[in-house]
Scaffold this active site. Structure first.
Site, PDB file in Angstrom:
ATOM      1  N   LYS A   1      13.715 134.543 -21.451  1.00 33.74           N
ATOM      2  CA  LYS A   1      12.793 134.354 -20.315  1.00 33.74           C
ATOM      3  C   LYS A   1      11.347 134.266 -20.781  1.00 33.74           C
ATOM      4  CE  LYS A   1      10.942 138.572 -20.171  1.00 33.74           C
ATOM      5  NZ  LYS A   1       9.527 138.932 -20.080  1.00 33.74           N
TER       6      LYS A   1
ATOM      7  N   THR B   1       8.615 137.170 -14.612  1.00 37.17           N
ATOM      8  CA  THR B   1       7.756 136.758 -15.723  1.00 37.17           C
ATOM      9  C   THR B   1       7.175 135.362 -15.500  1.00 37.17           C
ATOM     10  OG1 THR B   1       9.193 138.075 -17.130  1.00 37.17           O
ATOM     11  CG2 THR B   1       7.641 136.659 -18.248  1.00 37.17           C
TER      12      THR B   1
HETATM   13  O1  LIG Z   1       8.968 141.553 -20.036  1.00 35.02           O
HETATM   14  C1  LIG Z   1       8.098 141.584 -19.196  1.00 35.02           C
HETATM   15  C2  LIG Z   1       8.393 141.764 -17.764  1.00 35.02           C
HETATM   16  O2  LIG Z   1       9.708 142.126 -17.544  1.00 35.02           O
HETATM   17  C3  LIG Z   1       6.682 141.372 -19.582  1.00 35.02           C
HETATM   18  O3  LIG Z   1       6.437 140.051 -19.817  1.00 35.02           O
HETATM   19  P1  LIG Z   1       5.229 139.588 -20.751  1.00 35.02           P
HETATM   20  O4  LIG Z   1       5.534 140.086 -22.129  1.00 35.02           O
HETATM   21  O5  LIG Z   1       5.194 138.117 -20.626  1.00 35.02           O
HETATM   22  O6  LIG Z   1       3.980 140.237 -20.187  1.00 35.02           O
END
Ligand SMILES: O=C(CO)COP(=O)(O)O
Ligand SMILES: NC(=O)C1=CN([C@@H]2O[C@H](COP(=O)(O)OP(=O)(O)OC[C@H]3O[C@@H](n4cnc5c(N)ncnc54)[C@H](O)[C@@H]3O)[C@@H](O)[C@H]2O)C=CC1
Length: 334
Positions: A191, A248
């Site tokens: 993701k 995300t």
């Molecule tokens: O894993 C995350 C949310 O579940 C955080 O995402 P980021 O690392 O893109 O900030």
């Protein structure tokens, strides 16, 4: 579970330590820099990563990993994916016998193409039933502010997952258990790459249809990889799959989405990295390891391939858009 060590005092490590402490579990948080540990113990705040968030009294901090690990029933690993191997190698002789080793990291190791639970098993020489992973829609800043969310604790040993579930359940944090470690880890790693693509689309000025299309096709390619690696397809419809992907890809709090947005607006990789202020956007490296894994297994992952080419081969995001839309026409379920 009475005492847990959390190793890594970045955004998520500090937040997850707070969740555990709020759930009534005593926590020792290891910070790489002594001044960060001292500040947490002195002012109850980790100003670099979670400014304004007051940490509970049953959470203490240290920069001495041995101190953090002594007597811990679970060891939570909260460092970036690409440094986990090195960090754990330094800690492995002090890991308490039978402690559950828990990965918070969302990535695939460059070079070895291993998932984090595989790295942990290899470095710590432990069987798979001692390793758990936490993954789900868990943007640290929202959780630190006490906003409600759910997550998944995946472990092949259901009883271990339940112990950890009890240790981190709070009125704002609801963990579910799952035995599909492979699916949960892949959901979390992939993701980040898809969020980079969504950010690029937003940075290019495209709207919600584009982002929704990338999310959905991103989920399709993640599930294809998962199927090849033995994951349960239903995991990708759950919190560690769709849940995390949506959070995300849609949130301005996501470092990966924000990084992608900068690339879409024309920033170079170095400029986007600089703007991240040292915080990790895991997808920038995992796009390459996941792409290589997919290639090795003969799985088609066009979005991941495109993100890799933008990040590491200088492809213009506008050319990526045209390339993705210009692919050979096919059936949705192919
Ligand atoms: O894993 C995350 C949310 O579940 C955080 O995402 P980021 O690392 O893109 O900030
Ligand atoms: N921040 C979030 O919202 C979430 C993050 N994650 C995942 O958790 C993992 C950690 O992320 P964050 O805490 O957010 O990252 P971060 O960038 O906020 O913090 C990383 C931490 O690791 C430390 N670190 C960096 N390099 C290191 C090294 N070589 N050795 C030891 N420590 C090192 C840093 O000092 C910092 O304390 C990542 O895999 C991320 O994808 C998962 C869910 C939510």
């Amino acid at each position: 579970m009475e005492r847990v060590a959390v190793l890594g005092a970045g955004s998520w490590g500090t937040t997850f330590a707070k969740v555990l402490a709020d759930a009534g579990t005593d926590v020792v948080l290891w910070a790489r820099r002594p001044e960060v540990a001292d500040a947490i113990d002195g002012s109850r705040v980790n100003a670099d990563y979670l400014p304004g968030v007051v940490l509970p009294e049953n959470l203490s901090a240290t920069s001495d990993a041995g101190k953090a690990l002594a007597g811990a029933q679970a060891v939570v690993l909260a460092v970036p994916s690409q440094t986990l191997r090195g960090n754990l190698t330094a800690w492995r002789d002090r890991l308490p016998a039978d402690a559950t080793l828990v990965s918070l990291a969302k990535g695939v190791e460059l070079g070895t193409l291993k998932r984090m639970s595989e790295v942990i098993r290899e470095v710590a020489s432990v069987p798979e039933d001692r390793v758990a992973v936490v993954s789900g829609p868990n943007l640290a800043k929202e959780i630190a502010a006490g906003q409600p969310t759910a997550t998944v604790i995946a472990c092949t040993d259901h009883d271990r997952a339940v112990d950890l579930q009890h240790a981190c359940s709070t009125p704002y944090f609801r963990p579910y258990t799952n035995v599909d470690v492979v699916g949960c880890e892949l959901g979390g790693a992939c993701k980040n790459v898809i969020a980079l693509a969504c950010g690029m689309a937003a940075g290019l000025g495209f709207g919600d249809n584009t982002v929704a299309s990338i999310i959905t096709r991103g989920l399709a390619e993640t599930a294809r990889l998962g199927e090849e690696l033995g994951a349960d397809p239903l995991t990708f419809a759950g919190l560690a799959g769709l849940g995390d992907l949506v959070a995300t890809c849609a949130s301005p709090l996501s470092r990966n989405r924000t990084f992608g947005e900068r690339l879409g607006r024309g920033d170079t990789l170095a400029q986007a990295q600089e703007a991240a202020h040292g915080q990790v956007a895991e997808g920038v490296k995992s796009c390459s390891s996941i792409r290589e894994l997919a290639e090795r297994l003969g799985v088609d992952m066009p979005i991941t391939e495109g993100v890799h080419r933008v990040c590491h081969e200088g492809l213009d995001p506008r050319v990526l858009t045209a390339a993705l839309l210009g692919r050979e026409r096919k059936a949705e379920r192919e």
